[in-house]
Scaffold this motif. Sequence first.
Motif, PDB file in Angstrom:
ATOM      1  N   PHE A 121       2.498   1.709  -3.422  1.00 35.12           N
ATOM      2  CA  PHE A 121       1.520   2.173  -4.406  1.00 35.12           C
ATOM      3  C   PHE A 121       1.204   3.650  -4.196  1.00 35.12           C
ATOM      4  O   PHE A 121       1.152   4.429  -5.158  1.00 35.12           O
ATOM      5  CB  PHE A 121       0.245   1.333  -4.273  1.00 35.12           C
TER       6      PHE A 121
ATOM      7  N   ARG B 290     -11.749   5.429  -0.129  1.00 40.37           N
ATOM      8  CA  ARG B 290     -10.422   5.754  -0.633  1.00 40.37           C
ATOM      9  C   ARG B 290      -9.908   7.095  -0.089  1.00 40.37           C
ATOM     10  O   ARG B 290      -8.869   7.578  -0.543  1.00 40.37           O
ATOM     11  CB  ARG B 290     -10.443   5.819  -2.165  1.00 40.37           C
TER      12      ARG B 290
ATOM     13  N   GLU C 230      -8.548   4.557  -9.137  1.00 39.54           N
ATOM     14  CA  GLU C 230      -8.556   3.265  -8.455  1.00 39.54           C
ATOM     15  C   GLU C 230      -7.211   2.585  -8.632  1.00 39.54           C
ATOM     16  O   GLU C 230      -6.640   2.032  -7.701  1.00 39.54           O
ATOM     17  CB  GLU C 230      -9.677   2.393  -9.004  1.00 39.54           C
ATOM     18  N   ASN C 231      -6.685   2.646  -9.841  1.00 42.48           N
ATOM     19  CA  ASN C 231      -5.338   2.181 -10.132  1.00 42.48           C
ATOM     20  C   ASN C 231      -4.493   3.399 -10.503  1.00 42.48           C
ATOM     21  O   ASN C 231      -4.969   4.527 -10.512  1.00 42.48           O
ATOM     22  CB  ASN C 231      -5.375   1.172 -11.277  1.00 42.48           C
ATOM     23  N   ARG C 232      -3.229   3.197 -10.798  1.00 45.10           N
ATOM     24  CA  ARG C 232      -2.385   4.254 -11.327  1.00 45.10           C
ATOM     25  C   ARG C 232      -2.098   3.896 -12.788  1.00 45.10           C
ATOM     26  O   ARG C 232      -1.586   2.795 -13.070  1.00 45.10           O
ATOM     27  CB  ARG C 232      -1.076   4.376 -10.542  1.00 45.10           C
TER      28      ARG C 232
ATOM     29  N   ASP D 215      -6.269   7.911   0.688  1.00 43.76           N
ATOM     30  CA  ASP D 215      -5.307   7.955  -0.416  1.00 43.76           C
ATOM     31  C   ASP D 215      -5.108   9.421  -0.801  1.00 43.76           C
ATOM     32  O   ASP D 215      -6.057  10.101  -1.207  1.00 43.76           O
ATOM     33  CB  ASP D 215      -5.862   7.156  -1.597  1.00 43.76           C
TER      34      ASP D 215
ATOM     35  N   ASP E 272       0.821  -1.203   0.000  1.00 48.98           N
ATOM     36  CA  ASP E 272       0.000   0.000   0.000  1.00 48.98           C
ATOM     37  C   ASP E 272       0.857   1.255   0.000  1.00 48.98           C
ATOM     38  O   ASP E 272       0.555   2.236  -0.697  1.00 48.98           O
ATOM     39  CB  ASP E 272      -0.930   0.016   1.224  1.00 48.98           C
TER      40      ASP E 272
ATOM     41  N   ARG F 206      -7.051  -5.031  -4.174  1.00 47.16           N
ATOM     42  CA  ARG F 206      -8.400  -4.797  -4.698  1.00 47.16           C
ATOM     43  C   ARG F 206      -8.914  -6.034  -5.420  1.00 47.16           C
ATOM     44  O   ARG F 206     -10.056  -6.447  -5.236  1.00 47.16           O
ATOM     45  CB  ARG F 206      -8.410  -3.599  -5.642  1.00 47.16           C
TER      46      ARG F 206
ATOM     47  N   TYR G 299      -1.777  -1.870 -10.648  1.00 49.07           N
ATOM     48  CA  TYR G 299      -2.981  -2.245  -9.919  1.00 49.07           C
ATOM     49  C   TYR G 299      -2.897  -1.876  -8.445  1.00 49.07           C
ATOM     50  O   TYR G 299      -1.857  -2.079  -7.794  1.00 49.07           O
ATOM     51  CB  TYR G 299      -3.240  -3.749 -10.046  1.00 49.07           C
ATOM     52  N   ARG G 300      -4.000  -1.369  -7.921  1.00 52.48           N
ATOM     53  CA  ARG G 300      -4.093  -1.088  -6.491  1.00 52.48           C
ATOM     54  C   ARG G 300      -3.963  -2.407  -5.718  1.00 52.48           C
ATOM     55  O   ARG G 300      -4.672  -3.376  -6.010  1.00 52.48           O
ATOM     56  CB  ARG G 300      -5.425  -0.413  -6.168  1.00 52.48           C
TER      57      ARG G 300
END
Length: 330
Positions: free
Chosen positions: A9, A288, A39-41, A291, A6, A62, A58-59
């Motif tokens: 990311f 979220r 949600e993702n980068r 984040d 986490d 998830r 990918y997160r």
Amino acid sequence: MTKSPDQAFANLSPDEVLNSIEQFGLRCDGRMLALNSYENRVYRVGLDDGSSKVAKFYRPARWTDEAILEEHAFTQTLAELEIPVVAPIVVDGHTLLKTDKFRIALFENRGGRAPDLEDFDQLEQMGRFMGRIHRVSQTSNFEHRPTLDIDSFGHQPRAFILDNNFVPPELVEAYASLTEQLLKEAAQCYTRAGDTTLIRCHGDCHPSNILWTDNGPHIVDFDDARMAPAVQDLWMFLAGDRPDRTAGLDAVLTGYTEFCDFDARELHLIEALRTLRLIHYYGWLAKRWDDPAFKMAFPWFNTQRSWEDHILSLREQAALLHEEPLSWFG
């Protein structure tokens, strides 16, 4: 000290993006643009040969690997049938690429513009497009991906919001009572629709995920793919007042039914699904909110005004739930 997945990311740097991609034999030229994904980068990355690829990081936690690979296999099947989707690139026999910190997928960089929801010719063409996809969707089910239902898209995000005290105290009662009633009415819509069939759906088929070109549409970002009624991939194409939505529905389904049957009972679900999307969206933002990227992208969220506006939108949606479903005479 080793960063957790986490932390890695959340603190993903440009150097890490480029270094991660180069581990798979691609040489980057330093060009990089963060794309509109939270949600993702997701990044568009330039390569030494002058081309570019899209890299999705990918997160963590998830999706399981199995769920990601199931989505990849679905889009690859569609691409093999010459249905214009953007499927992941195979690198050394794999579509899900892994470093010591990240899970990554690479895609061809495709351009396009959002469709014109007031252009009935485009709506009919999108209907044909979705009909081709759903004809394939019906051949098997997802085993590792979830189902869009009232619990996961309604009760769970509502509970998260209330349990974590996101709603201002003076608005809690209004939000709690209104969402409780809306979910009861959404359940009644499902009851009126009866035992409809669930198929593999894109799941998040809003216009931004449809890229229109002179050759017609292609679709991106199957990250939210899940089992759902077919109408989930159609209702977001309908815009305007009721006569406009009715005419748009006719155009979409005229194209859709050239390739795939449509169960008209699912029209009872359109406003229920719109209600669930509204509730889920605020629950997603709340979930979220730790984040930093979300605080930068959605600075208006979790303010007094945003909750007042959200409650107003939900009240307007309550009125739509009481209307007769849109008509289709196909």
